[in-house]
Design an enzyme around this catalytic site. Structure first.
Site, PDB file in Angstrom:
ATOM      1  N   HIS A  64       0.849  -1.206   0.000  1.00  0.00           N
ATOM      2  CA  HIS A  64       0.000   0.000   0.000  1.00  0.00           C
ATOM      3  C   HIS A  64       0.879   1.247   0.000  1.00  0.00           C
ATOM      4  O   HIS A  64       1.469   1.625   1.004  1.00  0.00           O
ATOM      5  CB  HIS A  64      -0.901  -0.011   1.245  1.00  0.00           C
ATOM      6  N   HIS A  66       1.176   5.336  -2.167  1.00  0.00           N
ATOM      7  CA  HIS A  66       0.577   6.284  -3.126  1.00  0.00           C
ATOM      8  C   HIS A  66       1.713   6.911  -3.921  1.00  0.00           C
ATOM      9  O   HIS A  66       2.300   7.905  -3.479  1.00  0.00           O
ATOM     10  CB  HIS A  66      -0.222   7.367  -2.396  1.00  0.00           C
ATOM     11  N   GLN A 159     -10.151   9.069  -4.746  1.00  0.00           N
ATOM     12  CA  GLN A 159      -9.814   9.816  -3.540  1.00  0.00           C
ATOM     13  C   GLN A 159     -10.948  10.711  -3.031  1.00  0.00           C
ATOM     14  O   GLN A 159     -11.152  10.856  -1.845  1.00  0.00           O
ATOM     15  CB  GLN A 159      -8.560  10.671  -3.790  1.00  0.00           C
ATOM     16  N   HIS A 217      -9.745   1.881   0.591  1.00  0.00           N
ATOM     17  CA  HIS A 217      -9.479   2.646   1.806  1.00  0.00           C
ATOM     18  C   HIS A 217     -10.780   2.545   2.602  1.00  0.00           C
ATOM     19  O   HIS A 217     -11.831   2.973   2.101  1.00  0.00           O
ATOM     20  CB  HIS A 217      -9.169   4.101   1.473  1.00  0.00           C
ATOM     21  N   GLU A 220     -11.205   4.822   7.400  1.00  0.00           N
ATOM     22  CA  GLU A 220     -10.010   5.562   7.836  1.00  0.00           C
ATOM     23  C   GLU A 220     -10.463   6.825   8.562  1.00  0.00           C
ATOM     24  O   GLU A 220     -10.418   7.936   8.033  1.00  0.00           O
ATOM     25  CB  GLU A 220      -9.105   5.921   6.641  1.00  0.00           C
ATOM     26  N   ASP A 316       2.242   3.529   2.854  1.00  0.00           N
ATOM     27  CA  ASP A 316       1.246   4.554   2.508  1.00  0.00           C
ATOM     28  C   ASP A 316       1.888   5.738   1.793  1.00  0.00           C
ATOM     29  O   ASP A 316       1.856   5.804   0.584  1.00  0.00           O
ATOM     30  CB  ASP A 316       0.450   5.002   3.737  1.00  0.00           C
TER      31      ASP A 316
HETATM   32  N1  17E Z   1      -5.596   9.280   0.853  1.00  0.00           N
HETATM   33  C1  17E Z   1      -6.378   8.783   1.826  1.00  0.00           C
HETATM   34  O1  17E Z   1      -7.602   8.818   1.710  1.00  0.00           O
HETATM   35  N2  17E Z   1      -5.818   8.221   2.907  1.00  0.00           N
HETATM   36  C2  17E Z   1      -4.507   8.168   3.021  1.00  0.00           C
HETATM   37  N3  17E Z   1      -3.968   7.621   4.124  1.00  0.00           N
HETATM   38  C3  17E Z   1      -3.689   8.686   2.014  1.00  0.00           C
HETATM   39  C4  17E Z   1      -4.270   9.238   0.934  1.00  0.00           C
HETATM   40  C5  17E Z   1      -2.228   8.617   2.139  1.00  0.00           C
HETATM   41 FE   FE2 Z   2      -3.588   4.985   1.600  1.00  0.00          FE
END
Ligand code: 17E
Ligand code: FE2
Length: 444
Positions: A64, A66, A159, A217, A220, A316
């Protein structure tokens, strides 16, 4: 090529009993793995690597990262609050100025850092909430360019949402059509619970339609009411996608009550899904809305491992709006992860190593061709440590990184010379060998 006298990492934190020689065939595959014989003459031709008992492991796997956002920290502004949300806002501004060249250059730079540190399999998320899909096109190009050395999986990651973002579904479908390997989602960012659920249904539909995997994702956030992972697991179970599905982050799980956690452990174990915790981002981004006691936002790593769920650690970010630091070093991820998850028991430290190697390989779905075994691609790292736990503790850099039978990275040993009262200057040995003649502590 032949590697002589290595300790072999066999997966799940375990090391084989004796030393071995690994012979590589012309085509870049492992030909044989045989017990080490110090009487035997090494072959006269080909590359010879004397391991002297160092740890031979299949390469690190990054489950994982980006790469599209990497190396943009501070552009156009810094994330002042340190929240996930401001990070997304900063990136949204930076995204407007993306060019293919910009993305490809930054992604390639980080892939070079990763290869140098022994990472040869990478799953990157790629933001597809962009009308131009600039980053996606750049990363598919990069994927082709590095193919001979590393494997790169690209997740179509919405995103800014799928249902709640104008054209989100169209862009996600277009990203799949343009060559994404994995379908993503971000249910906790959608406007409503229902939108979040719908985004997961869409991800699984698209994956089934195109024979792809899912990596969302998921949850989070520190909101204990964010419960999308149960939806993801149920869809994985019922669709038959099972271990081809992954829930990343799941930080809300750090706030779930005991009764619900128990129910969830059973569902996740039955579903076969993978979890990826990202210790740098989780420790950095979560708890930002708390005073004290302040949550740190890691998912239930120890508990889910105990329940039989595959859990891996991801890096990440590398220098972007969500983490200003990072070099892509998987042993750093493992070290920070094991502290965050309190995987500090003697048998748990090797598990942290597995979470950046074989457990991460399972997330990518490459377990069959992963591992130093006859017939597999000759991909491996030689770590100057006798065990996975020592590799993590001393944060070693691989002496050799070998991809398809070719050395792609080499790091010489660089001892530190210390001048100490009453002694001649001497190199410092960070192993725990006793200076007083007693046997060294075996360590974990
Ligand atoms: N975008 C997101 O939604 N969550 C993250 N931890 C990162 C990007 C790095
Ligand atoms: Fe991520």
């Amino acid at each position: 090529m032949i590697v002589r006298g290595a300790r072999l990492y066999e997966g799940d934190g375990r090391v084989g009993p004796g030393l071995v020689d690994v012979e590589v065939a012309e085509g870049g595959h492992v030909a044989r793995v045989v017990p080490y014989d110090d009487q035997k003459e090494p072959p006269a031709t080909g590359t010879l690597i004397e391991a002297h008992g160092a740890l031979l492991s299949p390469p690190f796997v990054e489950p994982h990262i980006h790469l599209d956002t990497a190396l943009t920290a501070g552009e156009p502004r810094w994330n002042a609050s340190g929240t996930l949300w401001e990070g997304i806002a900063c990136w949204s501004e930076r995204k407007r100025t993306l060019t293919r060249r910009d993305v490809a250059d930054r992604a390639t730079e980080v892939l070079r850092w990763q290869a140098a540190q022994g990472v040869l399999h990478v799953r990157t998320h790629c933001d597809v909430t962009d009308e131009g899909l600039v980053a996606l096109d750049a990363l598919t190009e990069v994927r082709d360019r590095v193919r001979d050395v590393m494997t790169l999986q690209i997740v179509a990651f919405p995103q800014e949402g799928v249902i709640s973002y104008p054209g989100g579904e169209r862009l996600l479908r277009e990203a799949v059509a343009r060559g994404a390997d994995v379908v993503g989602a971000i249910p906790h960012f959608e406007d409503t619970r229902e939108d979040g659920v719908a985004s997961l249904h869409l991800a699984f539909e698209l994956a089934a339609e195109h024979g792809l995997r899912v990596d969302a994702h998921c949850d989070e956030i520190d909101d204990e009411q964010s419960r999308f992972v149960e939806v993801l697991a149920a869809l994985a179970l019922r669709s038959g996608l099972r271990d081809r599905a992954t829930a990343s982050h799941t930080t809300a799980m750090g706030s779930y009550n005991g009764a619900y956690s128990y129910k969830l452990q059973r569902l996740l174990a039955r579903s076969g899904i993978n979890l990826v915790a990202n210790p740098f981002a989780n420790l950095n981004l979560q708890g930002r809305f708390d005073d004290y006691p302040k949550r740190r936002g890691m998912t239930q790593v120890k508990e889910m491992l105990a329940a039989g769920v595959n859990v891996a650690f991801g890096h990440d970010d590398v220098m972007d709006p969500w983490n200003a630091l990072g070099t892509g070093n998987p042993l750093q991820t493992a070290l920070v992860g094991l502290y965050a998850a309190q995987l500090t028991g003697a048998d748990e430290i090797p598990t942290a190593f597995a979470m950046v190697t074989d457990r991460a390989a399972a997330v990518l779905g490459i377990s069959e061709e992963y591992g130093v075994r006859p017939g597999n691609p000759a991909d491996f790292v030689l770590l100057p440590a006798p065990s996975p736990a020592e590799a993590v503790r001393r944060q070693v850099r691989p002496r050799y990184v070998v991809s398809r039978g070719r050395v792609v990275a080499q790091t010489p040993a660089t001892p530190t010379r210390l001048t100490w009262p009453g002694q001649e200057p001497a190199d410092v040995d960070f192993t725990r060998a006793s200076r007083h003649g007693t046997a060294p502590h075996p360590g974990p």
